[in-house]
Design a protein around this motif. Structure first.
Motif, short mmCIF file in Angstrom:
data_model
loop_
_atom_site.label_atom_id
_atom_site.label_comp_id
_atom_site.label_asym_id
_atom_site.label_seq_id
_atom_site.Cartn_x
_atom_site.Cartn_y
_atom_site.Cartn_z
N SER A 1 4.80 -10.81 0.35
CA SER A 1 5.56 -9.62 -0.04
C SER A 1 4.97 -9.08 -1.32
O SER A 1 4.21 -9.77 -2.01
N ASP A 2 5.33 -7.85 -1.66
CA ASP A 2 4.84 -7.26 -2.91
C ASP A 2 5.28 -8.10 -4.10
O ASP A 2 4.48 -8.37 -5.01
N ILE B 1 -3.21 -9.31 -2.50
CA ILE B 1 -2.89 -7.94 -2.91
C ILE B 1 -3.66 -6.92 -2.08
O ILE B 1 -3.09 -5.92 -1.60
N LEU C 1 -2.13 -6.59 1.34
CA LEU C 1 -0.89 -5.81 1.32
C LEU C 1 -1.18 -4.32 1.14
O LEU C 1 -0.50 -3.47 1.73
N GLU D 1 5.10 3.07 -4.31
CA GLU D 1 5.41 1.67 -4.06
C GLU D 1 4.18 0.79 -4.19
O GLU D 1 4.29 -0.41 -4.48
N LEU D 2 3.00 1.38 -3.98
CA LEU D 2 1.77 0.60 -4.02
C LEU D 2 1.14 0.54 -5.41
O LEU D 2 0.25 -0.26 -5.65
N LEU E 1 0.79 -2.85 -7.18
CA LEU E 1 -0.23 -3.70 -6.57
C LEU E 1 -1.62 -3.30 -7.05
O LEU E 1 -2.46 -4.17 -7.33
#
Length: 444
Positions: free
Chosen positions: A96-97, A120, A123, A134-135, A138
Motif C-alpha cells: 500500500s502507499d 514505490i 505502486l 495521491e501519487l 510516492l
C-alpha cells in the motif's frame, strides 16, 4: 498554516470529533487509527501511539492499521519497532502507499533501499489511473531514496514528477506586498516609538530562517539542554499578529499600520496570550524555543511583545536550501517549493527581509550558519548557549539521543549524529539548477 491544537478553539477539532465517535463506539478500530494519525499531526505523540496500538489490538488482521502504527512508531523515534512491523507486512505480501512510505523511511536501517524503491516504483506504475496528487508522496519518497543511492539524475526526475503531481501553484504577489509593506513600516524610528510589553520575560527564544535551513537541527541541539524546551513549529506569533491587527483594523491603511494605535495594555495582553500556554508546555524551562521559520516575517511584532527575547537566525547556502525544499514533501503550505524558480524568488525575499531587520531591530539576534554547525558542532553549540546565557551541558552534543517528538520533515535527520553529506549537496544536481540560479540572481 494549521492551527496548533494546544491552544483553545471554539470549533471542534478533528481529534475532538473522533473522540466523540469513540465515546459511542469505543471499539471502532478505524476511528482509533485515524485519531492516532491526527494526534501525531497535533504533536501529541504519546496519545497517538496509544490509539495506534489500540487500533491494531482491535483489528489485528488489518494491515493498513498496522502500517499506521509503524508510521507513528517511526515518527516518535521507535524505528526498530516500526521496522519489525514493516518486515512482517512485507513478508505477508501486503502492499500500500502508506506501507511504501514508511518502508522508505526505515529502509536505510534495514539496508533495503533498493527493495523500498522497487515497491514505490511498482505502486506508481499500477497507480497511473489515480489522481496525480495521491501519487506525489510516492514520487518524493522515491527521490529521497535515489538521492541516498547517489542516482542523482533519477532522483531529480522523481522530485520534478512529485511537484508536478502535487499541483500547487505559487503566487508571488502576496509575498511581494507583505515584504514591501513590512519593510516600509517597520523602520527603526517607528519601532522606537511603538509600545513595548512590560512582562520582562526572557524565556521566549525564536529560531528563524527558511524551511530546510537547519532550524530543526538547532532546536534539537538546544532542546537537549535540561533547562531549554523546544516547542517546535507553533503558529502562535501569526495568531498574535492577527489579534494585533484586528484590534485597530483600518481598511484604508496597510495591515501593519494597525499597530499605530496599539497601547502598552494591548501589548501586555497579546504577550500574555502567548506566554501563558508557552510556560505551560514546560514550567521549569528557563528558555522555550519557537522554531517556526516563518516567524522571520514577524520580528517587528516580536520586538514589541517580547523585548527581552532572543532570536537565532539559521542561515544555509541558498542553493542547498532551495534544492532541499524542492525535494521535500510539504503536505501543507510552503507553496513556493513547488518549482525551483519560485523557491529562489521566495529565498530572495526572505534574505531581503532579514537584511531589513538587521538595521531596524533592537532585539538580540545571533546569526548561525548551518555549515559551521556541521563543521564544529561543539563550538557553535557553546556559542548559542552563551548567547542564551545558559550554562554548558554535554547533553547538547548527544542531541540525536533526545527522544522528544520532532514534527517536521527533518525528523529522521536530527535522530542521527552530525553528517556532512548535506553540505554542497546542490553540486550533484548542478545541471538541473538553471532556473534556481537565475531566480537567485534576480533583483525582482
Amino acid at each position: 498554516m494549521t492551527v496548533d491544537s494546544r491552544l483553545p478553539t471554539t470549533n471542534p477539532t478533528p481529534a475532538q470529533r473522533l473522540r466523540d465517535v469513540l465515546k459511542m463506539q469505543p471499539n471502532n478500530a478505524d476511528a482509533h487509527g485515524e485519531l492516532a494519525r491526527v494526534l501525531l499531526m497535533d504533536r501529541q505523540p504519546e496519545q497517538a501511539e496509544h490509539h495506534a496500538r489500540r487500533a491494531v489490538e482491535l483489528a489485528p488482521q488489518n494491515h493498513e492499521l498496522a502500517a499506521g502504527l509503524a508510521a507513528v512508531l517511526d515518527a516518535i523515534g521507535k524505528t526498530d519497532q516500526a521496522a519489525q512491523i514493516v518486515e512482517r507486512l512485507l513478508a505477508a505480501g501486503y502492499e500500500s502507499d502508506s506501507l511504501a512510505l514508511i518502508f522508505s523511511r526505515v529502509a536505510p536501517s534495514l539496508d533495503r533501499k533498493k527493495d523500498a524503491l522497487a515497491l514505490i516504483l511498482r505502486l506508481l506504475q499500477t497507480g497511473s489511473t489515480r489522481p496525480p496528487r495521491e501519487l506525489s508522496p510516492l514520487h518524493f519518497a522515491a527521490a529521497l531514496l535515489l538521492d541516498a543511492m547517489e542516482r542523482y539524475d533519477e532522483a531529480f526526475a522523481q522530485a520534478y514528477a512529485a511537484n508536478v503531481a502535487r499541483g500547487v501553484t505559487y503566487d508571488p504577489g502576496p509575498t511581494d506586498r507583505l515584504i514591501r509593506d513590512f519593510s516600509n513600516y517597520f523602520t527603526r524610528p517607528v519601532l522606537r516609538n511603538l509600545p513595548r510589553a512590560t512582562h520582562g520575560s526572557e524565556a521566549p527564544v525564536f529560531i528563524v530562517g527558511t524551511p530546510r535551513s537547519g532550524t530543526t537541527l538547532l532546536e534539537q541541539i538546544l532542546a537537549s539542554h535540561p533547562s531549554i524546551h523546544g516547542a517546535g513549529e507553533i503558529d502562535w506569533i501569526l495568531r498574535a499578529w492577527e489579534s494585533a491587527v484586528h484590534r485597530n483594523y483600518d481598511a484604508a491603511a496597510p495591515l501593519s499600520h494597525s499597530l499605530d494605535r496599539l497601547s502598552v495594555r494591548d501589548a501586555d495582553e497579546l504577550a500574555e496570550a502567548y506566554l501563558q500556554p508557552l510556560h505551560a508546555l514546560d514550567p521549569a524551562a528557563e528558555r522555550i524555543i519557537n522554531k517556526s521559520p516563518s516567524n522571520f516575517m514577524h520580528l517587528g511584532l516580536i520586538e514589541i511583545l517580547f523585548p527581552m527575547a532572543r532570536v537565532i537566525h539559521c542561515r544555509r547556502d541558498p542553493l542547498d536550501t532551495c534544492l532541499s525544499c524542492y525535494m521535500t514533501d510539504f503536505a501543507v503550505g510552503n507553496d513556493f517549493t513547488n518549482s525551483l524558480s519560485s523557491a529562489g524568488h521566495f529565498y530572495n525575499h526572505y534574505a531581503q527581509m532579514m537584511a531589513h531587520w538587521r538595521g531596524a531591530l533592537n532585539l538580540r539576534m545571533l546569526e548561525v550558519d548551518y555549515e559551521k554547525v556541521v563543521a564544529d558542532v561543539e563550538g557553535q553549540t557553546r556559542r548559542m548557549l552563551d548567547f542564551l546565557e545558559m550554562p554548558w551541558d554535554p547533553a547538547c552534543l548527544q542531541f540525536y539521543e533526545n527522544k522528544r517528538f520532532v514534527a517536521t520533515a527533518s525528523n529522521a535527520q536530527v535522530r542521527r549524529p552530525i553528517y556532512r553529506s548535506s553540505v554542497g549537496r546542490w553540486k550533484h544536481y548542478d545541471r538541473h539548477l538553471g532556473p534556481l540560479k537565475k531566480a537567485l540572481a534576480s533583483d525582482d
